[in-house]
Scaffold this motif. Structure first.
Motif, PDB file in Angstrom:
ATOM      1  N   TYR A 163       0.844  -1.201   0.000  1.00  0.00           N
ATOM      2  CA  TYR A 163       0.000   0.000   0.000  1.00  0.00           C
ATOM      3  C   TYR A 163       0.878   1.250   0.000  1.00  0.00           C
ATOM      4  CZ  TYR A 163      -3.789   3.153   1.462  1.00  0.00           C
ATOM      5  OH  TYR A 163      -4.702   4.170   1.535  1.00  0.00           O
ATOM      6  N   ALA A 164       1.866   1.267   0.899  1.00  0.00           N
ATOM      7  CA  ALA A 164       2.741   2.436   1.026  1.00  0.00           C
ATOM      8  C   ALA A 164       3.602   2.623  -0.220  1.00  0.00           C
ATOM      9  CB  ALA A 164       3.628   2.282   2.261  1.00  0.00           C
ATOM     10  N   LEU A 165       4.105   1.528  -0.769  1.00  0.00           N
ATOM     11  CA  LEU A 165       4.976   1.616  -1.947  1.00  0.00           C
ATOM     12  C   LEU A 165       4.204   2.070  -3.187  1.00  0.00           C
ATOM     13  CD1 LEU A 165       7.170  -1.579  -1.403  1.00  0.00           C
ATOM     14  CD2 LEU A 165       7.839   0.823  -1.091  1.00  0.00           C
ATOM     15  N   THR A 202      -1.593   2.100  10.885  1.00  0.00           N
ATOM     16  CA  THR A 202      -1.087   3.440  10.610  1.00  0.00           C
ATOM     17  C   THR A 202       0.423   3.519  10.799  1.00  0.00           C
ATOM     18  OG1 THR A 202      -3.203   4.366  11.336  1.00  0.00           O
ATOM     19  CG2 THR A 202      -1.340   5.873  11.227  1.00  0.00           C
ATOM     20  N   ILE A 203       0.911   2.932  11.885  1.00  0.00           N
ATOM     21  CA  ILE A 203       2.341   3.021  12.184  1.00  0.00           C
ATOM     22  C   ILE A 203       3.176   2.396  11.066  1.00  0.00           C
ATOM     23  CG2 ILE A 203       4.163   2.157  13.724  1.00  0.00           C
ATOM     24  CD1 ILE A 203       2.120   2.521  16.031  1.00  0.00           C
ATOM     25  N   VAL A 204       2.813   1.184  10.648  1.00  0.00           N
ATOM     26  CA  VAL A 204       3.607   0.495   9.624  1.00  0.00           C
ATOM     27  C   VAL A 204       3.425   1.158   8.257  1.00  0.00           C
ATOM     28  CG1 VAL A 204       3.950  -1.680   8.409  1.00  0.00           C
ATOM     29  CG2 VAL A 204       3.551  -1.683  10.872  1.00  0.00           C
ATOM     30  N   ARG A 205       2.179   1.330   7.849  1.00  0.00           N
ATOM     31  CA  ARG A 205       1.908   1.830   6.494  1.00  0.00           C
ATOM     32  C   ARG A 205       2.401   3.261   6.311  1.00  0.00           C
ATOM     33  NH1 ARG A 205      -4.171   1.536   5.232  1.00  0.00           N
ATOM     34  NH2 ARG A 205      -4.203   3.533   6.329  1.00  0.00           N
ATOM     35  N   ASP A 206       2.074   4.141   7.244  1.00  0.00           N
ATOM     36  CA  ASP A 206       2.450   5.536   7.083  1.00  0.00           C
ATOM     37  C   ASP A 206       3.935   5.764   7.310  1.00  0.00           C
ATOM     38  OD1 ASP A 206      -0.106   6.233   6.417  1.00  0.00           O
ATOM     39  OD2 ASP A 206      -0.703   6.781   8.436  1.00  0.00           O
ATOM     40  N   SER A 207       4.557   4.944   8.138  1.00  0.00           N
ATOM     41  CA  SER A 207       6.008   5.057   8.311  1.00  0.00           C
ATOM     42  C   SER A 207       6.724   4.724   7.013  1.00  0.00           C
ATOM     43  CB  SER A 207       6.483   4.112   9.425  1.00  0.00           C
ATOM     44  OG  SER A 207       5.971   4.503  10.674  1.00  0.00           O
ATOM     45  N   ILE A 208       6.297   3.649   6.345  1.00  0.00           N
ATOM     46  CA  ILE A 208       6.902   3.284   5.058  1.00  0.00           C
ATOM     47  C   ILE A 208       6.642   4.381   4.024  1.00  0.00           C
ATOM     48  CG2 ILE A 208       6.837   1.627   3.147  1.00  0.00           C
ATOM     49  CD1 ILE A 208       6.213  -0.550   5.200  1.00  0.00           C
ATOM     50  N   VAL A 214       6.209   7.632   4.574  1.00  0.00           N
ATOM     51  CA  VAL A 214       7.079   8.777   4.874  1.00  0.00           C
ATOM     52  C   VAL A 214       8.508   8.491   4.414  1.00  0.00           C
ATOM     53  CG1 VAL A 214       8.119  10.108   6.742  1.00  0.00           C
ATOM     54  CG2 VAL A 214       5.671   9.648   6.770  1.00  0.00           C
ATOM     55  N   ILE A 215       9.011   7.293   4.725  1.00  0.00           N
ATOM     56  CA  ILE A 215      10.378   6.930   4.315  1.00  0.00           C
ATOM     57  C   ILE A 215      10.498   6.930   2.794  1.00  0.00           C
ATOM     58  CG2 ILE A 215      12.082   5.058   4.303  1.00  0.00           C
ATOM     59  CD1 ILE A 215      10.990   4.272   7.099  1.00  0.00           C
ATOM     60  N   GLY A 216       9.487   6.395   2.110  1.00  0.00           N
ATOM     61  CA  GLY A 216       9.497   6.365   0.650  1.00  0.00           C
ATOM     62  C   GLY A 216       9.501   7.758   0.059  1.00  0.00           C
ATOM     63  N   MET A 217       8.674   8.644   0.624  1.00  0.00           N
ATOM     64  CA  MET A 217       8.613  10.012   0.106  1.00  0.00           C
ATOM     65  C   MET A 217       9.928  10.742   0.325  1.00  0.00           C
ATOM     66  SD  MET A 217       5.692  10.188  -1.271  1.00  0.00           S
ATOM     67  CE  MET A 217       4.120   9.313  -1.232  1.00  0.00           C
ATOM     68  N   ILE A 218      10.534  10.551   1.482  1.00  0.00           N
ATOM     69  CA  ILE A 218      11.835  11.178   1.746  1.00  0.00           C
ATOM     70  C   ILE A 218      12.873  10.652   0.758  1.00  0.00           C
ATOM     71  CG2 ILE A 218      13.725  11.323   3.422  1.00  0.00           C
ATOM     72  CD1 ILE A 218      11.625  11.330   5.639  1.00  0.00           C
ATOM     73  N   PRO A 222       0.351  11.323   6.278  1.00  0.00           N
ATOM     74  CA  PRO A 222       0.897  10.234   7.096  1.00  0.00           C
ATOM     75  C   PRO A 222       1.510  10.705   8.413  1.00  0.00           C
ATOM     76  CG  PRO A 222       1.504   9.913   4.800  1.00  0.00           C
ATOM     77  CD  PRO A 222       0.853  11.261   4.893  1.00  0.00           C
ATOM     78  N   ILE A 223       2.205  11.862   8.370  1.00  0.00           N
ATOM     79  CA  ILE A 223       2.777  12.396   9.621  1.00  0.00           C
ATOM     80  C   ILE A 223       1.660  12.762  10.590  1.00  0.00           C
ATOM     81  CG2 ILE A 223       4.027  14.352  10.611  1.00  0.00           C
ATOM     82  CD1 ILE A 223       5.819  14.328   8.144  1.00  0.00           C
ATOM     83  N   LYS A 224       0.592  13.370  10.055  1.00  0.00           N
ATOM     84  CA  LYS A 224      -0.575  13.709  10.896  1.00  0.00           C
ATOM     85  C   LYS A 224      -1.197  12.443  11.480  1.00  0.00           C
ATOM     86  CE  LYS A 224      -5.030  16.120  10.700  1.00  0.00           C
ATOM     87  NZ  LYS A 224      -5.986  16.829   9.823  1.00  0.00           N
ATOM     88  N   ASN A 225      -1.315  11.409  10.637  1.00  0.00           N
ATOM     89  CA  ASN A 225      -1.864  10.131  11.117  1.00  0.00           C
ATOM     90  C   ASN A 225      -0.998   9.541  12.221  1.00  0.00           C
ATOM     91  OD1 ASN A 225      -3.890  10.329   9.233  1.00  0.00           O
ATOM     92  ND2 ASN A 225      -2.957   8.929   7.767  1.00  0.00           N
ATOM     93  N   LEU A 226       0.322   9.599  12.023  1.00  0.00           N
ATOM     94  CA  LEU A 226       1.232   9.044  13.029  1.00  0.00           C
ATOM     95  C   LEU A 226       1.118   9.806  14.344  1.00  0.00           C
ATOM     96  CD1 LEU A 226       4.366   8.430  10.778  1.00  0.00           C
ATOM     97  CD2 LEU A 226       3.031   6.675  11.953  1.00  0.00           C
ATOM     98  N   THR A 227       0.917  11.108  14.265  1.00  0.00           N
ATOM     99  CA  THR A 227       0.745  11.907  15.482  1.00  0.00           C
ATOM    100  C   THR A 227      -0.573  11.569  16.169  1.00  0.00           C
ATOM    101  OG1 THR A 227       1.929  13.691  14.371  1.00  0.00           O
ATOM    102  CG2 THR A 227       0.809  14.250  16.412  1.00  0.00           C
ATOM    103  N   ARG A 228      -1.640  11.436  15.356  1.00  0.00           N
ATOM    104  CA  ARG A 228      -2.954  11.142  15.923  1.00  0.00           C
ATOM    105  C   ARG A 228      -3.006   9.734  16.511  1.00  0.00           C
ATOM    106  NH1 ARG A 228      -5.919  12.061  11.680  1.00  0.00           N
ATOM    107  NH2 ARG A 228      -6.052   9.891  10.990  1.00  0.00           N
TER     108      ARG A 228
END
Length: 607
Positions: free
Chosen positions: A37-39, A169-175, A177-181, A321-327
């Motif tokens: 999903y993240a990729l 959220t933690i796994v999907r959005d973390s990947i 964020v890393i992918g976007m960076i 994703p950063i907002k999701n990780l914070t929430r």
């Protein structure tokens, strides 16, 4: 754990992960789905550049060499995408393919995580419930009932969020964020350097907020226990509340705990409401920097429209994703706090069961040898020098004022409480601590004033926890001896009649007779009657007295009674006062002494 260090949080989380070990396959599929999903999201941002530069033509020559090589590798002439039209013609199919793949990945991950979460909660609830069954009576007595219920219901639900939606959220959005960076640095490392400044600041905000979330979450759990306790108290005492006009009192009591829960929930919501926009504002500085840097002449020469659009798109795509990780951090910390509470409960030592002696049936000789006992946390002795022997098949009666220690004596026989200050209790000349708990309690049948019945049929209540198979004839025989068939037979469904929660459909005398029938069916050699007739009227008492006599037949019996008429035939009567035996003898001999027992008798029956 309101101020737990990170190492302790990690320890709790690792222990939670142990529940996932039987679900490794499902976990693997979930991780594949989340990663896919993240990729896909990352890939969609990545193809913006070639779509713009190649699709609308002419700017690829201005790309940095690395970005340009990627563009020609993906969409170069060797693959047949020479013209703008070819690239734009392929774009719809690429988008549809990516989003189809994204949808499949979302289904796979969501289903697998939901399955894992449901299994974890089921297993954990079962473990907590079964652990309750092993805890000593002293622990249950000292705990708030609402808190105990909250462990099974509310706390495990918080764990579900930590292991379910939060994990997604933690796994999907973390990947993501890393992918976007990664995309940003690949296409323009100069513009992306701002992430190295903004990232640690966001991390610091999340770290500070996490500690706050854990502290408030623990307070919410306590508040929920208060809500559950107040509700249960009102429901159990509903008739008394109505009869005494206590609706306002109960409403005010509930309003207080309800408001406390609201207050703690709002503290959590406030922290969450502050942290999310704060992270967004910090993120906006990164976007502002990129926009400013892109306007510098030196950067313009290195950028194409596609490169700029890709980097800006990646930055914007990271914000959610950063907002999701914070929430989700709030939910995750709530789950960790709930895990800590549940694990503390599971780590509570169960009843000590160091005995090794097993026996099918004892003869029934029961001896208290100079027993001293104090309840946990109390210095004053509840029992002091208790000394008596009950021979097999005989009956000893305990009489005295409320709080004199009679019920404590009965509780020590079954090891509901342990840790004598002095002396010993023996059954068939073996210390009761030498028996296994199961074997010891199998020898004892208890009939108390507070009868516990279950929301089931009369037959199933009589046969409750009967070891082995029980026949209908055995149940009828036990009910007959307890004089319970007198009211069971006229019922429309007889023994199959449903009696409601705690036997609400029955009178006090009827409930008592079912309890007697249960004890008769159990056929234990030792019997404890703890004020079994104190709440009954004279007619009901006479109706079940024969049942009690049948029950005591050939059994070693300890009878605790306020009504002296029920114990006149006892082989020995002990008068207990302030934890000591002050008189002992038969009914006639104690009357002849004209002491405490004589005065109690005169108070009840007059001259």
């Amino acid at each position: 754990m309101t101020t737990s260090p990170k190492s302790e949080v990690w320890t709790v989380f690792k222990r939670l992960l142990d529940y996932l070990k039987p679900l490794k396959g499902v976990m693997f599929l979930a991780l594949i789905g989340l990663s896919m999903y993240a990729l896909v999201d990352t890939a969609f941002i990545a193809v913006i550049k070639p779509f713009i530069d190649e699709g609308f033509g002419g700017q690829s020559s201005q790309l940095p060499s690395a970005a340009g090589s990627l563009s020609h590798l993906d969409l170069g002439t060797s693959h047949g995408f020479n013209s703008d039209n070819n690239v734009l013609a392929m774009a719809p199919f690429v988008v549809i393919g990516l989003f189809t793949l994204r949808g499949l990945a979302n289904f796979l991950s969501t289903y697998c995580i939901s399955y894992m979460s449901a299994r974890i909660i089921m297993d954990m609830r079962q473990e907590v419930f079964e652990h309750y069954l092993t805890l000593p009576v002293s622990y249950i007595d000292s705990e708030n009932t609402g808190n105990l219920i909250s462990r099974v219901t509310y706390d495990t639900e918080q764990i579900a969020r930590a292991s379910g939606s939060a994990l997604i959220t933690i796994v999907r959005d973390s990947i993501t964020v890393i992918g976007m960076i990664g995309i940003m640095f690949y296409f323009s490392w100069k513009l992306s350097l701002v992430i190295l400044i903004i990232g640690p600041i966001i991390g610091l905000v999340i770290s500070v907020v996490s500690r706050r979330f854990r502290k408030v979450s623990k307070n919410i759990q306590t508040a929920m226990g208060g809500v559950a306790a107040a509700t249960e108290q009102m429901i159990k005492g509903h008739k008394n509340v109505l009869s005494f006009g206590g609706q306002k009192v109960e409403a005010e009591r509930f309003a207080k705990v309800n408001d406390q829960n609201r207050y703690q929930t709002m503290k959590l919501a406030t922290t969450q409401a502050i942290s999310q926009p704060l992270v967004m504002i910090i993120g906006s500085f990164a976007i502002a920097f990129i926009l400013y840097a892109a306007s510098i002449d030196g950067m313009k020469a290195e950028l194409t429209a596609g490169t700029f659009a890709t980097i800006l798109g990646a930055m914007l795509a990271m914000l959610q994703p950063i907002k999701n990780l914070t929430r989700v951090n709030a939910e995750f910390q709530r789950g960790i706090a709930a895990c800590t509470t549940v694990f503390e409960l599971l780590d509570t030592q169960p009843e000590l069961d160091t005995g090794t002696l097993n026996t099918d049936r004892v003869k029934g000789k029961l001896t208290f040898n100079q027993v001293d006992f104090s309840y946990p946390g109390q210095e004053k002795r509840a029992l002091n020098g208790i000394d008596f022997t009950v021979e097999p098949g005989k009956t000893v009666a305990l009489v005295g004022r409320s709080g004199s220690g009679k019920s404590t004596i009965a509780s020590l026989v079954t090891r509901f409480y342990t840790g004598l200050s002095a002396g010993e209790i023996t059954l068939d000349d073996h210390n009761v601590n030498d028996y296994t708990l199961a074997s010891l309690r199998h020898q004892v049948a208890l009939v108390s004033q507070q009868v516990t019945l279950f929301n089931d049929s009369i037959a199933n209540n009589i046969a409750y926890a009967y070891p082995g198979e029980v026949t209908r004839a055995q149940i009828i025989e036990a009910a007959t001896l307890a004089h319970a068939m007198e009211f069971i037979e006229p019922m429309p469904e007889g023994l199959d009649t449903q009696i409601g929660e705690n036997g609400v459909m029955l009178s006090g005398g009827q409930r008592q007779r079912i309890a007697i029938a249960r004890a008769i069916l159990r056929n234990s050699p030792v019997l404890i009657l703890d004020e079994a007739t104190s709440a009954l009227d004279t007619g009901s008492e006479k109706a079940i007295q024969e049942g009690l006599d049948n029950l005591r037949h050939n059994r070693t019996s300890i009878v605790i009674a306020h009504r002296l008429s029920t114990i006149e035939s006892a082989d020995q009567i002990l008068v207990v006062d302030q934890g000591q035996i002050i008189e002992r003898g038969t009914h006639e001999s104690l009357l002849d002494k004209k002491g405490v027992y004589y005065n109690l008798y005169q108070m009840q029956f007059g001259s």
